[in-house]
Scaffold this active site. Structure first.
Site, PDB file in Angstrom:
ATOM      1  N   CYS A 381       0.760  -1.146  -0.073  1.00 45.85           N
ATOM      2  CA  CYS A 381       0.006   0.101  -0.166  1.00 45.85           C
ATOM      3  C   CYS A 381       1.055   1.169   0.001  1.00 45.85           C
ATOM      4  O   CYS A 381       1.613   1.432  -1.178  1.00 45.85           O
ATOM      5  CB  CYS A 381      -1.150  -0.144   1.029  1.00 45.85           C
ATOM      6  SG  CYS A 381      -2.461   1.360   1.024  1.00 45.85           S
ATOM      7  N   HIS A 507      -3.384  -5.242   0.077  1.00 47.61           N
ATOM      8  CA  HIS A 507      -3.054  -5.485   1.166  1.00 47.61           C
ATOM      9  C   HIS A 507      -3.039  -7.285   1.121  1.00 47.61           C
ATOM     10  O   HIS A 507      -3.969  -7.755   1.820  1.00 47.61           O
ATOM     11  CB  HIS A 507      -3.862  -5.200   2.474  1.00 47.61           C
ATOM     12  CG  HIS A 507      -3.685  -3.667   2.723  1.00 47.61           C
ATOM     13  ND1 HIS A 507      -2.684  -3.304   3.760  1.00 47.61           N
ATOM     14  CD2 HIS A 507      -4.059  -2.457   2.136  1.00 47.61           C
ATOM     15  CE1 HIS A 507      -2.693  -1.747   3.794  1.00 47.61           C
ATOM     16  NE2 HIS A 507      -3.683  -1.546   2.905  1.00 47.61           N
ATOM     17  N   GLU A 509      -1.659  -9.312   2.937  1.00 45.83           N
ATOM     18  CA  GLU A 509      -1.474  -9.907   4.305  1.00 45.83           C
ATOM     19  C   GLU A 509      -2.806 -10.444   4.879  1.00 45.83           C
ATOM     20  O   GLU A 509      -2.962 -11.145   5.645  1.00 45.83           O
ATOM     21  CB  GLU A 509      -0.894  -8.926   5.350  1.00 45.83           C
ATOM     22  CG  GLU A 509      -1.862  -7.642   5.722  1.00 45.83           C
ATOM     23  CD  GLU A 509      -1.372  -6.532   4.824  1.00 45.83           C
ATOM     24  OE1 GLU A 509      -1.816  -5.346   5.405  1.00 45.83           O
ATOM     25  OE2 GLU A 509      -1.039  -6.627   3.552  1.00 45.83           O
TER      26      GLU A 509
END
Length: 535
Positions: A381, A507, A509
């Site tokens: 990001c 993102h 993750e």
């Protein structure tokens, strides 16, 4: 007909209710049951999207674009099942919904009250997950017993047993059993008071999950059973784990908690199948290598601020049978010192997301250090945006390059506001949120990692790569390896003459699980291991 499990907490916050709920979800799923999890937060914000990480920690984002509590990340990582906006409700959302109904005239003639209108709305939100095919709904109540703002939620779940029947609802209470070193004793009184507060509300816990530093003595277990009105077999220890939170479900299995829950709820299922979990625990406990990753962030003093990133790094380590040592580096320290002293021992460098200008110079310096010294790099990001700004400065010769978030009058606005964001005025839930598709360029590091040209990742941002600079950047060696399907948005970048330099506007993750590590984190750790081996 779905069964309901309500997880509450007492004595102090941060006891691990989310881990407990997620562990229960994983175990019941391992028994072949269809489980849904959700979190109720008593604060009055509509969602945590406008809250500071210092107040809330990480904001977790779902596929359908909800900004939620970080416990939803635990739910997904333990069960492997995606959550949704129905998996997290705040008091702000509950009250806002009731007020909207009142303004529409849905309650004509009625006086709107906490009971039954607010409590009915809460129960309605619980039942949204109890759709056909769902066996168990696990609802975690945020905060602690006795908090004023949480009383409506406790009253609502008290009513649920009356509504759904005695055999269809159970209450699991997570509480602290401290060890007082000066006295050399475990103390049960805080838990007794906590369970007593629940009884005053009308809830008698069916199970007591005891967070404790020391094993419970027989005397302590008997006291907890007697004074908390919980059967002795339902007093469960949950000590701090030594290596990983994924040990918690196995602790519960050893104490028979999963079987006890199924017995209490009358659930019929097959045999316990833990799938890959034993192998994953073995890999975590006995890694064959070690790697150091520097995470250069703005909130590194707060472990929960980058919770999913730290978890995803661990998952990447599991995929490579490696222990990941995270070196948390404050971005502002990189600004104020020789970055070689902070970053030179790193096998890989990760720059995570964030907002605002604080620490940006340090993040950009970390990117430059990784690029020039050929250290594996992953930008997420804001990390992508910093990589673009650094490349503009150092490679493209654009001295005045910046993001318009930091400098609205930048000479070279290489990062600018998304077109769709230019008319947005409200801050809450107004970013580009949720899952978006992306097309990956063949022959790139990203394509090699994903193994496909078509992916979907979750987003949370307002700013983007400025398309006016595409040709210049590509001519200087930057690869735009991921684009939106219409080709308008740059989703991923790489540097061609670098061993492993990848950044994404998304993102990733949020889609990494122990049983399925995210491809970018897996390959990032692999590249970091290769660098470590070569040094």
């Amino acid at each position: 007909m779905a069964k309901f499990i309500f997880v509450t907490g007492g004595v102090v916050s941060s006891l691990g209710k989310g881990i407990t709920a997620a562990s229960l979800g994983m175990l019941l799923k391992a028994w072949g049951l269809n489980v849904k999890l959700q979190k109720f937060d008593p604060y009055l914000n509509v969602d945590p999207g406008t809250m500071s990480p210092y107040q809330h920690g990480e904001v977790y984002v779902t596929d359908d674009g909800a900004e939620t509590d970080l416990d939803l990340g635990h739910y997904e990582r333990f069960t492997g099942d995606p959550t949704s906006r129905d998996s997290n409700y705040t008091a702000g959302q509950i009250y806002y919904s009731v007020i909207q109904k009142e303004r529409r005239g849905d309650y004509l003639g009625e006086t709107i009250q906490l009971v039954p209108h607010i409590t009915n709305e809460i129960k309605c939100c619980v039942r949204k997950l109890a759709c056909p095919g769902v066996d168990v709904v696990i609802s975690e109540i945020g905060g602690t017993v006795g908090d004023i703002e949480g009383l409506a939620f406790l009253e609502a779940i008290r009513q649920m047993r009356l509504d759904e029947g005695q055999d269809n609802v159970i209450y699991v209470h997570v509480t602290l059993v401290p060890y007082i070193s000066a006295a050399g004793e475990i103390k049960t009184k805080p838990s007794q008071h906590s369970a007593g507060r629940l009884r005053e509300i009308g809830i008698i816990p069916d199970m007591l999950i005891c967070r404790t530093e020391r094993p419970l003595t027989e005397s302590a277990r008997s006291k907890l059973s007697l004074f908390c009105n919980v059967q002795r077999e339902a007093v469960i220890e949950e000590p701090d784990v030594e290596q990983t939170i994924y040990e918690v479900p196995f602790m519960f299995i050893e104490q028979g908690l999963d079987r006890l829950i199924m017995k209490r709820l009358g659930l019929r299922c097959g045999t316990l199948d833990l799938g890959q979990w034993p192998a994953i625990l073995e890999q975590i406990r006995n890694p064959t290598s070690e790697v150091t990753i520097a995470v250069v962030g703005k909130y590194n003093e707060l472990k929960d601020a980058y919770k999913s990133i730290y978890e995803a790094l661990d998952h990447g380590g599991v995929a490579n049978r490696s222990r990941v040592q995270v070196k948390r580096v404050q971005a502002e320290n990189v600004e104020a010192s020789d970055e070689r002293g902070l970053l030179a021992d790193a096998d890989g460098i990760l720059v995570p997301g964030g907002f605002g200008s604080r620490g940006i110079s340090g993040k950009i310096e970390a990117v430059r250090f990784a690029r020039e010294r050929k250290i594996p790099f992953l930008g997420i990001c804001l990390g992508l945006q910093c990589a673009v700004i650094e490349f503009a400065h150092s490679v493209c010769g654009l001295a005045g390059a910046d993001s318009t978030e930091n400098d609205a009058g930048a000479e070279h606005p290489v990062i600018c506001l998304l077109e769709e964001q230019k008319e947005v005025r409200e801050k809450g839930a107004s970013m580009r949120l949720g899952a978006y598709p992306c097309e990956i360029k063949p022959g790139t590091r990203a394509h090699e990692a994903y193994g496909t040209g078509h992916i979907s990742e979750r987003h949370r941002h307002r700013y983007e790569f400025n398309n006016h600079y595409r040709k210049l950047f590509e001519s200087k060696g930057m690869v735009l390896s991921g684009l939106s399907p219409d080709g308008e948005l740059v989703e991923m970048i790489e540097i061609a003459d670098h061993p492993w330099f990848v950044a994404t506007q998304a993102h990733p993750e949020f889609k990494s699980y122990p049983i399925s590590p995210h491809p970018l984190f897996r390959e990032f750790i692999r590249a970091a291991l290769a660098r470590r081996a070569s040094r």
